[in-house]
Design a protein around this motif. Sequence first.
Motif, mmCIF file in Angstrom:
data_model
loop_
_atom_site.group_PDB
_atom_site.id
_atom_site.type_symbol
_atom_site.label_atom_id
_atom_site.label_comp_id
_atom_site.label_asym_id
_atom_site.label_seq_id
_atom_site.Cartn_x
_atom_site.Cartn_y
_atom_site.Cartn_z
ATOM 1 N N LEU A 365 0.821 -1.201 0.000
ATOM 2 C CA LEU A 365 0.000 0.000 0.000
ATOM 3 C C LEU A 365 0.864 1.263 0.000
ATOM 4 C CD1 LEU A 365 -2.905 1.073 0.108
ATOM 5 C CD2 LEU A 365 -2.795 0.938 2.604
ATOM 6 N N ASP A 366 1.917 1.300 0.776
ATOM 7 C CA ASP A 366 2.794 2.470 0.813
ATOM 8 C C ASP A 366 3.422 2.728 -0.545
ATOM 9 O OD1 ASP A 366 2.224 2.977 3.424
ATOM 10 O OD2 ASP A 366 3.909 1.799 4.206
ATOM 11 N N GLN A 367 3.940 1.668 -1.170
ATOM 12 C CA GLN A 367 4.590 1.812 -2.488
ATOM 13 C C GLN A 367 3.594 2.306 -3.525
ATOM 14 O OE1 GLN A 367 6.501 -1.785 -3.798
ATOM 15 N NE2 GLN A 367 7.007 -0.958 -5.814
ATOM 16 N N LEU A 368 2.385 1.773 -3.523
ATOM 17 C CA LEU A 368 1.378 2.174 -4.512
ATOM 18 C C LEU A 368 1.003 3.647 -4.344
ATOM 19 C CD1 LEU A 368 -0.555 1.332 -6.784
ATOM 20 C CD2 LEU A 368 -2.208 0.657 -5.024
ATOM 21 N N LEU A 369 0.812 4.101 -3.101
ATOM 22 C CA LEU A 369 0.429 5.488 -2.879
ATOM 23 C C LEU A 369 1.557 6.456 -3.203
ATOM 24 C CD1 LEU A 369 -1.685 5.179 0.399
ATOM 25 C CD2 LEU A 369 -2.496 5.482 -1.933
ATOM 26 N N LYS A 370 2.827 6.004 -3.043
ATOM 27 C CA LYS A 370 3.956 6.872 -3.450
ATOM 28 C C LYS A 370 3.928 7.105 -4.951
ATOM 29 C CE LYS A 370 7.131 5.643 0.307
ATOM 30 N NZ LYS A 370 8.412 4.954 0.662
ATOM 31 N N VAL A 371 3.599 6.077 -5.707
ATOM 32 C CA VAL A 371 3.546 6.217 -7.171
ATOM 33 C C VAL A 371 2.359 7.083 -7.576
ATOM 34 C CG1 VAL A 371 3.242 4.975 -9.344
ATOM 35 C CG2 VAL A 371 4.716 4.028 -7.564
ATOM 36 N N GLU A 372 1.189 6.855 -6.950
ATOM 37 C CA GLU A 372 -0.023 7.576 -7.338
ATOM 38 C C GLU A 372 -0.076 8.979 -6.726
ATOM 39 O OE1 GLU A 372 -2.969 3.668 -7.796
ATOM 40 O OE2 GLU A 372 -3.280 5.109 -6.175
ATOM 41 N N GLY A 373 0.557 9.146 -5.566
ATOM 42 C CA GLY A 373 0.577 10.458 -4.943
ATOM 43 C C GLY A 373 -0.717 10.858 -4.282
ATOM 44 N N GLY A 374 -1.560 9.908 -3.923
ATOM 45 C CA GLY A 374 -2.820 10.229 -3.255
ATOM 46 C C GLY A 374 -2.891 9.589 -1.877
ATOM 47 N N GLU A 375 -4.013 9.826 -1.183
ATOM 48 C CA GLU A 375 -4.199 9.240 0.145
ATOM 49 C C GLU A 375 -4.858 7.872 0.066
ATOM 50 O OE1 GLU A 375 -6.429 11.894 2.535
ATOM 51 O OE2 GLU A 375 -4.855 13.410 2.688
ATOM 52 N N VAL A 376 -5.680 7.675 -0.961
ATOM 53 C CA VAL A 376 -6.419 6.421 -1.137
ATOM 54 C C VAL A 376 -6.098 5.867 -2.520
ATOM 55 C CG1 VAL A 376 -8.705 5.375 -1.227
ATOM 56 C CG2 VAL A 376 -8.260 7.223 0.386
ATOM 57 N N PRO A 377 -5.856 4.565 -2.661
ATOM 58 C CA PRO A 377 -5.530 3.991 -3.964
ATOM 59 C C PRO A 377 -6.616 4.273 -4.995
ATOM 60 C CG PRO A 377 -5.121 2.410 -2.208
ATOM 61 C CD PRO A 377 -5.820 3.564 -1.574
ATOM 62 N N ASN A 486 -3.002 3.055 5.725
ATOM 63 C CA ASN A 486 -3.981 2.026 6.089
ATOM 64 C C ASN A 486 -5.239 2.651 6.690
ATOM 65 O OD1 ASN A 486 -1.139 0.944 6.217
ATOM 66 N ND2 ASN A 486 -2.287 -0.972 6.356
ATOM 67 N N TYR A 487 -5.068 3.682 7.538
ATOM 68 C CA TYR A 487 -6.211 4.337 8.165
ATOM 69 C C TYR A 487 -7.105 4.985 7.108
ATOM 70 C CZ TYR A 487 -8.970 7.594 10.950
ATOM 71 O OH TYR A 487 -10.010 8.289 11.507
ATOM 72 N N ALA A 488 -6.495 5.756 6.166
ATOM 73 C CA ALA A 488 -7.288 6.456 5.146
ATOM 74 C C ALA A 488 -7.995 5.465 4.233
ATOM 75 C CB ALA A 488 -6.385 7.387 4.340
ATOM 76 N N THR A 489 -7.294 4.380 3.848
ATOM 77 C CA THR A 489 -7.903 3.380 2.971
ATOM 78 C C THR A 489 -9.046 2.667 3.677
ATOM 79 O OG1 THR A 489 -5.778 3.065 1.856
ATOM 80 C CG2 THR A 489 -7.445 1.355 1.560
ATOM 81 N N LEU A 490 -8.836 2.297 4.949
ATOM 82 C CA LEU A 490 -9.890 1.624 5.709
ATOM 83 C C LEU A 490 -11.090 2.549 5.893
ATOM 84 C CD1 LEU A 490 -10.864 -0.791 7.379
ATOM 85 C CD2 LEU A 490 -9.722 0.226 9.363
ATOM 86 N N ARG A 491 -10.849 3.822 6.152
ATOM 87 C CA ARG A 491 -11.932 4.784 6.347
ATOM 88 C C ARG A 491 -12.760 4.918 5.068
ATOM 89 N NH1 ARG A 491 -13.135 10.337 6.035
ATOM 90 N NH2 ARG A 491 -14.102 11.189 7.942
ATOM 91 N N TYR A 492 -12.082 4.987 3.934
ATOM 92 C CA TYR A 492 -12.783 5.123 2.654
ATOM 93 C C TYR A 492 -13.603 3.861 2.366
ATOM 94 C CZ TYR A 492 -13.567 6.470 -2.231
ATOM 95 O OH TYR A 492 -14.151 6.815 -3.423
ATOM 96 N N LEU A 493 -12.999 2.686 2.617
ATOM 97 C CA LEU A 493 -13.691 1.430 2.348
ATOM 98 C C LEU A 493 -14.921 1.282 3.250
ATOM 99 C CD1 LEU A 493 -13.911 -1.379 1.034
ATOM 100 C CD2 LEU A 493 -12.409 -2.240 2.842
ATOM 101 N N VAL A 494 -14.790 1.558 4.530
ATOM 102 C CA VAL A 494 -15.918 1.399 5.450
ATOM 103 C C VAL A 494 -17.036 2.370 5.101
ATOM 104 C CG1 VAL A 494 -16.630 1.597 7.860
ATOM 105 C CG2 VAL A 494 -14.467 0.509 7.295
ATOM 106 N N ASN A 495 -16.675 3.579 4.651
ATOM 107 C CA ASN A 495 -17.689 4.532 4.188
ATOM 108 C C ASN A 495 -18.460 3.953 3.006
ATOM 109 O OD1 ASN A 495 -18.243 6.847 2.012
ATOM 110 N ND2 ASN A 495 -18.599 7.678 4.073
ATOM 111 N N HIS A 496 -17.720 3.293 2.097
ATOM 112 C CA HIS A 496 -18.362 2.664 0.933
ATOM 113 C C HIS A 496 -19.264 1.494 1.369
ATOM 114 C CE1 HIS A 496 -18.933 0.515 -2.813
ATOM 115 N NE2 HIS A 496 -18.243 -0.518 -2.348
#
Length: 564
Positions: A365-377, A486-496
């Motif tokens: 997750l860390d590597q993917l967000l470094k490439v994309e430059g966002g908080e959530v994949p 992990n927190y931002a991704t989990l927050r977005y997923l649970v909202n969904h």
Amino acid sequence: MMGSEGSLSLSEITISPKEHQPPSKLLQPSTPSTTDSVDDDIEQWRNLDNGLPCLLEKAKQDINVAKEVLNFFKKRAAIEDEYARQLTRLSQSMLESHDRQQFAPDTLTHAWSSILRIHESIGDQRQKFSTEIAEVAEDIAYLVKDIEKKRKMTKDLSVRHERVLGDADLALTKAKQRYDVSSEEWETKLMQQKNDAMGLTLKGMFKQNRNQMQLNKIEDEARNKAAMADEQYKQQLSYVNRLRKDYYDEHLPKMLTALKMTDNECCVALRYQFSRYDYAFEQAVVANGTELDDDEDGGLRMVITKIDKDADLRNYVNTQGGRMVSSDARELKYEKYEMAVKIEDEPASKAIIPVKTRSVFGVSLDQLLKVEGGEVPIILRICAQTIEAYGLHNQGIYRLSGAASHIRKVKALVESATTAFHLTPEDYSGDINSVTGALKLWFRELPDPLIPRQVSEQFIAAAKCEDERLRVVSLHTAINDLPDANYATLRYLVNHLDKIQQHKVYNKMGIPNLAIIFGPTLMGGDKEGYTFDESKTLQDMQWHVRIVEIILENYRIIFEPDDE
């Protein structure tokens, strides 16, 4: 002269016309007195030698019938009560189960719920019928007790009368015997006096001859004794005849009348109770018939006829959120293979340039967000937004899997994307489950689960707290300790997922169902090659599901989302 006679029966004694009052109040009847005129039946039964025993036996027979009726109504009431309670309990439990499943509102489900309510109403009606039968049985029980009491009083009274008459007859028999003996003695003295007057002697009869004065004295004594015995016999006979007259003219008719009234009361009361039962039974049957077919189109028959299969099917399809697809969109386009090497025979201007792609699946997750430059994949944004646009009403969303070829197509589109966008039905071949399948695959292929393994014990310990408030607070603390990504991704997923469960009436995916799917996925329990013997147990898997369930239930407390 009267000869010796045996004991006399009551029927053989002549009734004296003289009046005589009973000597004791014991003979007074306790039953209601009759009128001066006796009806024909009582007059006829009074002259029967078995009239009173016959009516006593008839009253006993009717009491036994009443007891059988009482026993039947008690058992019938118990049967109806059990039937009513079981039918009501079955209907209510089926209604609760039906409501929990939250079927799509159509004529079939509406008809079924109406049928269950009709049966619940039938159960209520049967319960009322049972109560009415029980009341009839209770009244009959009082009737039996009262009739038995009245019959016993009459029987006891007849026994007392018969005892008095029997004692009087016995006394009469003794008086008659004394009279006969005295008469015989007087007769003997007369014969002796006559023989002495004729100069005759009876050898061996008298030890010495008596003079005339002595003989006259003996004869007078015998005559007086016989006269006294005769008078006592006549008085006893007159007393017995008066008792018999009182018995047959007054007491026996009263007892016969009382027995007749008792028997009539039993029969009339039973007929009334039968009428009550008949009316209650008729009302129950009519009520059941009304539930089957009434004038207001609310009966079982009309409910069934309102089922419209074609309308149900059309409405169901319309609620699934599908979009019309043109015929041109269904036609598959030719896709030329783009080679990464230059073909020498082709001009330089036509050299094939490699398509720019990036790794999304199987990347941390860390590597993917470094490439994309966002908080959530981006993949999470793309899949979640597409599902919320087209799949909220799709039954079994996230539970059903899409085709592997369609998932690969979604995967390729996501890996080539640099920003979030909505996939169109053409992109995922019209199967929204391909999008959910791709998203679940991405979570499963993360090298370390979204909730890392090193903190899983902390999450499990928080979920095990028995106090509900402490459990939520502990879980909130554990989530806040997660890395930012992990927190931002989990927050977005649970909202969904919260939006998914808000539409559970259509998609049938409530919090428990979503927790079963995402518990192992977010905590690494369903990762390929994972074995329970290494670091987890089956119980841990169950706690994974429970953790996600608690998070979804307390989403707004844990993450404090914006009102928008």
